[in-house]
Design an enzyme around this catalytic site. Structure first.
Site, mmCIF file in Angstrom:
data_model
loop_
_atom_site.group_PDB
_atom_site.id
_atom_site.type_symbol
_atom_site.label_atom_id
_atom_site.label_comp_id
_atom_site.label_asym_id
_atom_site.label_seq_id
_atom_site.Cartn_x
_atom_site.Cartn_y
_atom_site.Cartn_z
ATOM 1 N N ARG A 236 -29.317 -25.639 55.189
ATOM 2 C CA ARG A 236 -30.020 -24.510 54.584
ATOM 3 C C ARG A 236 -30.816 -25.031 53.382
ATOM 4 O O ARG A 236 -30.348 -25.924 52.659
ATOM 5 C CB ARG A 236 -29.038 -23.433 54.098
ATOM 6 C CG ARG A 236 -28.362 -22.635 55.205
ATOM 7 C CD ARG A 236 -29.349 -21.711 55.939
ATOM 8 N NE ARG A 236 -28.696 -20.900 56.955
ATOM 9 C CZ ARG A 236 -28.658 -21.198 58.261
ATOM 10 N NH1 ARG A 236 -29.241 -22.293 58.715
ATOM 11 N NH2 ARG A 236 -28.060 -20.381 59.108
ATOM 12 N N HIS B 87 -37.667 -25.201 60.659
ATOM 13 C CA HIS B 87 -36.304 -24.711 60.983
ATOM 14 C C HIS B 87 -36.092 -24.715 62.503
ATOM 15 O O HIS B 87 -35.837 -23.673 63.120
ATOM 16 C CB HIS B 87 -36.082 -23.301 60.407
ATOM 17 C CG HIS B 87 -34.625 -22.929 60.327
ATOM 18 N ND1 HIS B 87 -34.094 -22.204 59.292
ATOM 19 C CD2 HIS B 87 -33.581 -23.199 61.147
ATOM 20 C CE1 HIS B 87 -32.798 -22.024 59.475
ATOM 21 N NE2 HIS B 87 -32.461 -22.627 60.614
HETATM 22 P P1 NAP Z 1 -18.884 -25.735 60.736
HETATM 23 O O1 NAP Z 1 -18.357 -26.077 62.070
HETATM 24 O O2 NAP Z 1 -18.364 -24.527 60.045
HETATM 25 O O3 NAP Z 1 -18.672 -27.022 59.807
HETATM 26 C C1 NAP Z 1 -18.860 -26.986 58.438
HETATM 27 C C2 NAP Z 1 -18.398 -28.315 57.835
HETATM 28 O O4 NAP Z 1 -18.725 -28.295 56.439
HETATM 29 C C3 NAP Z 1 -16.897 -28.520 57.949
HETATM 30 O O5 NAP Z 1 -16.608 -29.874 58.191
HETATM 31 C C4 NAP Z 1 -16.395 -28.115 56.557
HETATM 32 O O6 NAP Z 1 -15.193 -28.769 56.141
HETATM 33 C C5 NAP Z 1 -17.532 -28.609 55.694
HETATM 34 N N1 NAP Z 1 -17.552 -27.893 54.407
HETATM 35 C C6 NAP Z 1 -17.704 -26.580 54.165
HETATM 36 N N2 NAP Z 1 -17.616 -26.308 52.858
HETATM 37 C C7 NAP Z 1 -17.379 -27.487 52.254
HETATM 38 C C8 NAP Z 1 -17.166 -27.880 50.914
HETATM 39 N N3 NAP Z 1 -17.170 -26.984 49.897
HETATM 40 N N4 NAP Z 1 -16.930 -29.175 50.648
HETATM 41 C C9 NAP Z 1 -16.901 -30.097 51.642
HETATM 42 N N5 NAP Z 1 -17.096 -29.795 52.947
HETATM 43 C C10 NAP Z 1 -17.340 -28.508 53.245
HETATM 44 O O7 NAP Z 1 -20.469 -25.551 60.796
HETATM 45 P P2 NAP Z 1 -21.489 -26.130 61.880
HETATM 46 O O8 NAP Z 1 -21.454 -25.369 63.124
HETATM 47 O O9 NAP Z 1 -21.290 -27.607 61.957
HETATM 48 O O10 NAP Z 1 -22.883 -25.805 61.159
HETATM 49 C C11 NAP Z 1 -23.186 -26.257 59.856
HETATM 50 C C12 NAP Z 1 -24.397 -25.531 59.309
HETATM 51 O O11 NAP Z 1 -25.581 -25.981 59.942
HETATM 52 C C13 NAP Z 1 -24.425 -24.031 59.557
HETATM 53 O O12 NAP Z 1 -23.637 -23.330 58.606
HETATM 54 C C14 NAP Z 1 -25.890 -23.689 59.433
HETATM 55 O O13 NAP Z 1 -26.220 -23.289 58.126
HETATM 56 C C15 NAP Z 1 -26.588 -25.009 59.745
HETATM 57 N N6 NAP Z 1 -27.406 -24.919 60.965
HETATM 58 C C16 NAP Z 1 -28.730 -25.184 60.884
HETATM 59 C C17 NAP Z 1 -29.489 -25.131 62.020
HETATM 60 C C18 NAP Z 1 -30.963 -25.456 62.005
HETATM 61 O O14 NAP Z 1 -31.658 -25.257 62.985
HETATM 62 N N7 NAP Z 1 -31.474 -26.014 60.938
HETATM 63 C C19 NAP Z 1 -28.913 -24.796 63.255
HETATM 64 C C20 NAP Z 1 -27.558 -24.535 63.278
HETATM 65 C C21 NAP Z 1 -26.803 -24.598 62.132
HETATM 66 P P3 NAP Z 1 -13.807 -28.496 56.920
HETATM 67 O O15 NAP Z 1 -13.972 -29.175 58.271
HETATM 68 O O16 NAP Z 1 -12.801 -29.153 56.075
HETATM 69 O O17 NAP Z 1 -13.671 -27.011 57.043
HETATM 70 C C1 GLV Z 2 -29.544 -21.681 62.489
HETATM 71 O O1 GLV Z 2 -30.004 -22.019 61.445
HETATM 72 C C2 GLV Z 2 -28.181 -21.314 62.677
HETATM 73 O O2 GLV Z 2 -27.457 -21.183 61.690
HETATM 74 O O3 GLV Z 2 -27.776 -21.147 63.834
#
Ligand code: NAP
Ligand code: GLV
Length: 309
Positions: free
Chosen positions: A224, A272
């Protein structure tokens, strides 16, 4: 499923495709577009819904977010006790792995420089770099971060990862918690942000933390825009501490015309698009989860409102 009612709202996605898709995946359910005053539904399928929708829908059993990040939903007043379920991969992790590997390799192999040279009719070679000098650090080792870490490791880069809780991942040196952030950054030269946006992670990439990245570092932000303090990133690049950045996400989207990121020679921007919500995979996943919830089973992707992700 005959009596199930699904209400759908999206600020970005086309309801003309999503509603028939959900309808086909949930035979017998009644899937309709939410409008103010719509009848109470059992499940809401949403992306950036208005507060009014959540205030009015008083009988929801769960809210499905049609993206991975729930930061927009978490800013709203959510109905008490109603689970929020986010997309759990649904075809996103492979896209994210492609995007990040492309950005890492483009920077490491200097393909951006070659593109410019070729455009100018210049035939020249750059000195090969050692990948050992380019350890890649992934902030966030969740559904997307873990897949990205494994993909980058396939190219023999040293890989570090940082998460909230301790982890063990083969081929990844894992760090966790605030106390190990500095060591993680100091061990990384290319830093990839794949954190959820929460109170703890807002502006996490600022002057203090960017200064901890190895000199000549590079930032790839695919999470983000609000993770990065724009002025601090620009200062870190302009001072020469960082070599540049690839940014897919921004504090204001679309990135405003005239923003300095558009034409900065060391910054690459994309709109994005690193991991898009894939409609058919997402609908299939949501339909499977609704069926599971209806039969009393647990589902993956449950958001912990206390943590904010
Ligand atoms: P997820 O499965 O919830 O993983 C989040 C990771 O971040 C976990 O490893 C978590 O640690 C870690 N984390 C959270 N808060 C933290 C903190 N305070 N300190 C250290 N580590 C922390 O999320 P995801 O599915 O991988 O997605 C991640 C993000 O990508 C989404 O939230 C979204 O904003 C972004 N995204 C962007 C796009 C795009 O097109 N640009 C698309 C999809 C997603 P733990 O494992 O210990 O809980
Ligand atoms: C895209 O940014 C998502 O969070 O799926």
């Amino acid at each position: 499923m005959s009596s199930l009612r699904i209400t759908y709202y999206s600020a970005d996605f086309d309801e003309a495709a999503w509603i028939p898709g959900l309808q086909a995946a949930l035979p017998g359910a009644d899937v309709t577009l939410w409008t103010p005053g719509a009848p109470a539904a059992d499940y809401a399928v949403v992306w950036k819904p208005p507060q009014q929708m959540l205030d009015e829908q008083q009988a929801l059993k769960a809210i499905f977010n049609t993206g991975a990040g729930v930061d927009a939903l978490m800013k709203l007043r959510l109905p008490a006790g109603v689970p929020v379920i986010r997309l759990d991969d649904a075809g996103m992790s492979v896209q994210m792995a492609e995007y990040v590997c492309h950005a890492v390799i483009r920077h490491f192999r200097e393909f951006d420089g070659y593109e410019a040279d070729m455009g100018n009719g210049k035939w020249s070679f750059r000195k090969p770099r050692s990948r050992l000098d380019y350890p890649v650090g992934i902030l966030g080792l969740g559904v997307l971060g873990e897949r990205v870490a494994k993909a980058v490791a396939q190219f023999d880069f040293p890989v570090n990862g940082w998460s909230r809780s301790p982890k063990e991942l083969e081929g990844v040196q894992c760090f966790y918690g605030e106390a190990q952030l500095q060591d993680f950054l100091a061990a990384s030269r290319i830093v990839v942000c794949l954190l959820p946006l929460t109170q703890e992670t807002d502006s996490i990439l600022n002057a203090r933390t960017l200064a901890c990245i190895r000199p000549g570092g590079y930032l790839i932000n695919v999470a983000r825009g609000a993770h990065v303090v724009d002025a601090d990133l620009l200062a870190a690049i302009d001072s020469g501490h960082l070599a540049g950045a690839t940014l897919d996400v921004f504090r204001v989207e679309p990135l405003p015309q005239g923003h300095v990121f558009w034409n900065h020679p060391q910054i690459t921007v994309t709109p994005h698009t690193s991991a898009r919500t894939l409609r058919s995979e997402s609908i299939a996943q949501i339909a499977r989860k609704i069926a599971a919830l209806q039969s009393g089973q647990r589902v993956a992707g449950l958001v912990d409102a206390g943590r904010g992700y």
